[in-house]
Design an enzyme around this catalytic site. Structure first.
Site, PDB file in Angstrom:
ATOM      1  N   TYR A  47       0.856  -1.205   0.000  1.00  0.00           N
ATOM      2  CA  TYR A  47       0.000   0.000   0.000  1.00  0.00           C
ATOM      3  C   TYR A  47       0.885   1.247   0.000  1.00  0.00           C
ATOM      4  CZ  TYR A  47      -5.004  -0.340   0.043  1.00  0.00           C
ATOM      5  OH  TYR A  47      -6.285  -0.458  -0.351  1.00  0.00           O
ATOM      6  N   GLU A  49      -0.566   4.805  -0.488  1.00  0.00           N
ATOM      7  CA  GLU A  49      -1.380   6.008  -0.740  1.00  0.00           C
ATOM      8  C   GLU A  49      -0.535   7.262  -0.547  1.00  0.00           C
ATOM      9  OE1 GLU A  49      -4.994   5.979   1.511  1.00  0.00           O
ATOM     10  OE2 GLU A  49      -5.813   4.321   0.351  1.00  0.00           O
ATOM     11  N   ASP A 193      -6.252  13.986 -25.196  1.00  0.00           N
ATOM     12  CA  ASP A 193      -6.239  12.579 -24.792  1.00  0.00           C
ATOM     13  C   ASP A 193      -5.591  11.806 -25.936  1.00  0.00           C
ATOM     14  OD1 ASP A 193      -6.684   9.928 -24.306  1.00  0.00           O
ATOM     15  OD2 ASP A 193      -8.794  10.148 -23.739  1.00  0.00           O
ATOM     16  N   THR A 219      -3.250   6.437 -22.193  1.00  0.00           N
ATOM     17  CA  THR A 219      -3.076   5.109 -21.617  1.00  0.00           C
ATOM     18  C   THR A 219      -1.642   4.702 -21.900  1.00  0.00           C
ATOM     19  OG1 THR A 219      -3.924   4.149 -23.656  1.00  0.00           O
ATOM     20  CG2 THR A 219      -5.473   4.352 -21.830  1.00  0.00           C
ATOM     21  N   LYS A 222      -1.397   0.919 -25.218  1.00  0.00           N
ATOM     22  CA  LYS A 222      -1.834   0.766 -26.614  1.00  0.00           C
ATOM     23  C   LYS A 222      -0.588   0.833 -27.510  1.00  0.00           C
ATOM     24  CE  LYS A 222      -6.557   2.384 -25.854  1.00  0.00           C
ATOM     25  NZ  LYS A 222      -6.720   3.150 -24.614  1.00  0.00           N
ATOM     26  N   ARG A 228      -0.907  -2.019 -18.645  1.00  0.00           N
ATOM     27  CA  ARG A 228      -2.245  -1.427 -18.759  1.00  0.00           C
ATOM     28  C   ARG A 228      -2.438  -0.350 -17.698  1.00  0.00           C
ATOM     29  NH1 ARG A 228      -6.631  -2.823 -21.361  1.00  0.00           N
ATOM     30  NH2 ARG A 228      -5.395  -4.478 -22.297  1.00  0.00           N
TER      31      ARG A 228
HETATM   32  N1  DSN Z   1     -11.987   2.894 -26.419  1.00  0.00           N
HETATM   33  C1  DSN Z   1     -11.226   1.713 -26.196  1.00  0.00           C
HETATM   34  C2  DSN Z   1     -10.520   1.361 -27.443  1.00  0.00           C
HETATM   35  O1  DSN Z   1     -10.091   2.263 -28.163  1.00  0.00           O
HETATM   36  O2  DSN Z   1     -10.437   0.185 -27.748  1.00  0.00           O
HETATM   37  C3  DSN Z   1     -10.349   1.948 -25.094  1.00  0.00           C
HETATM   38  O3  DSN Z   1     -10.991   2.628 -24.076  1.00  0.00           O
END
Ligand code: DSN
Length: 424
Positions: A47, A49, A193, A219, A222, A228
């Site tokens: 933990y 925090e 984003d 993210t 990807k 992830r």
């Molecule tokens: N929107 C999903 C994708 O692009 O597969 C991820 O959140």
């Protein structure tokens, strides 16, 4: 130790599924063994925090070093002044940015989900469309492209507090400089984003949002090919980033707002095993070999797109600048749902997707989205991509012929039989 064969058998089954098939989901990838090992490490027991040197728990000396390294590597990779590596996902990263800079009831202007945007950009079924008042921009019907003059008109009419530039199914580069001009003209905060193309942006294959956008989220799993999770960054020290609302804003104040919004505002304990894996992923992305990988991702996507177009497929926006493409299947007389399920029978994984001005529901859809990050990690090159498109075409033209689907499946399994699952 209690044996849990049930779960481990299922994990092995999933490993086999990933190994034998062609993975074309644009948001998926295959991480390195190092990233995987960190995700499954003893750090999951801890933990922590708070933030490095400011924790609410003892025994955080080691995770402090790990999280600090993750932050430093993320900043170096994207040329950012500030990074928060704790968001559990892209959605949590966006939720935290909204929490930091908006009040409930404030107005968001985002990319319409059905035109290629994302759920968290104001969709009515998502918290972003429930807590905030959302309006949308989309692509032009004819060209499938963003039109920045139209976006400015919408922004002037809607007067949003925040504009979100970013997408999950838009295959073209995004002009963040133009978005900033629009945001400045209407006095809005600008969030980029870059969850989908962040790997391409890190290696400068696409426009860089960092000099133009107040905050950038992504993210990490990807095109970035790491663990992830989510990441929030600020690119520079703004003197007065928020117009009237936050007159005295600067990097210190903005980063404090984001830190507080992530924890304790939006999340509890950080996932230090994932943060370690993120740090490893950032380290891999900083390496020159990642440039070569991203170049192959982009070339493979462009080859795939041209192959589809030459076979009479209608690619939205008529091309791709990044790692993905969205195909409108209406001229092929098949829905996205049926195409997705026929492809799965042939061990090819992709996802159905709304296309701009779709006449079908999100459960059926007229489109399908393909991306090349995962197959590029598996080592597929441009000559393989032509075969992949031929196989997809065969599936789509014969989607209700089980024996053709089985034939294609054998070819798919053969193609993938000597391609290692882990990135080199
Ligand atoms: N929107 C999903 C994708 O692009 O597969 C991820 O959140």
């Amino acid at each position: 130790m209690i044996q849990d064969n049930k779960i481990f058998d299922l994990i092995n089954k999933e490993r086999k599924r990933q190994t034998v098939g062609i993975e074309l989901i644009a948001s998926e990838n295959f991480v390195s063994e190092n990233v995987l090992n960190a995700c499954g490490s003893v750090l999951t027991n801890k933990y922590a925090e708070g933030y490095p040197e400011k924790r609410y728990y003892g025994g955080c000396e080691v995770v402090d070093e790990i999280e600090t390294l993750a932050i430093e590597r993320a900043k170096k990779l994207f040329g950012a002044e500030y990074a928060n590596v704790q968001p559990h996902s892209g959605s949590q990263a966006n939720a935290s940015v909204f929490h930091a800079f908006l009040n409930p009831g404030d107005k968001l202007l985002g990319f319409d989900l059905s035109h290629g945007g994302h759920l968290t950009h104001g969709s009515s079924v998502n918290f972003s469309g429930k807590i905030y008042k959302s309006s949308f921009y989309g692509v032009e019907r004819e060209s499938g492209l963003l039109n920045y003059e139209n976006i400015l008109k919408i922004a002037k009419k809607e007067k949003p507090n925040m504009i979100i530039a970013g997408a999950s199914a838009y295959s073209r580069d995004i002009n963040f400089e133009k978005f900033r001009e629009i945001a400045d003209e209407v006095g809005a905060f600008l969030l980029a984003d870059i969850s989908h193309p962040s790997g391409l942006i890190a290696k400068k294959f696409l426009s860089d949002p960092m000099p133009h956008c107040h905050v950038v989220t992504t993210t990490t799993h990807k095109t970035l090919r790491g663990a992830r999770g989510g990441l929030i960054m600020i690119g520079k020290d703004y003197e007065n980033p928020f117009g009237l609302k936050f007159k005295n804003g600067n990097l210190k104040m903005m980063s404090k707002l984001v830190d507080l919004a992530v924890f304790p505002g939006n999340q509890g304990g950080p996932l230090e095993h994932v943060i370690a894996a993120k740090a490893i992923g950032f380290g891999e992305a900083l390496d020159d070999s990642f440039y070569n990988y991203i170049e192959r991702v982009k070339n493979n996507a462009s080859t795939m797109c041209n192959e589809f177009i030459s076979r009479g497929y209608n690619v939205v926006s008529n091309g791709t600048d990044n790692h993905l493409m969205l195909i409108d299947l209406r001229n092929k007389n098949i829905t996205g749902k049926d195409a997705e399920s026929a492809l799965v029978k042939a061990d090819i994984t992709a996802n159905k997707n709304m296309v701009p001005y779709d006449d079908k529901s999100p459960f059926i859809t007229s489109g399908i989205r393909f991306g090349t990050p995962a197959i590029t990690t598996r080592g597929l090159v441009e000559s393989d991509i032509k075969n992949v498109v031929e196989m997809i075409d065969k599936v789509i033209l014969n989607h209700d012929n089980e024996s053709v689907l089985n034939e294609v499946k054998k070819d798919v399994n053969q193609m993938m039989s000597d391609r290692p699952l882990f990135n080199p």
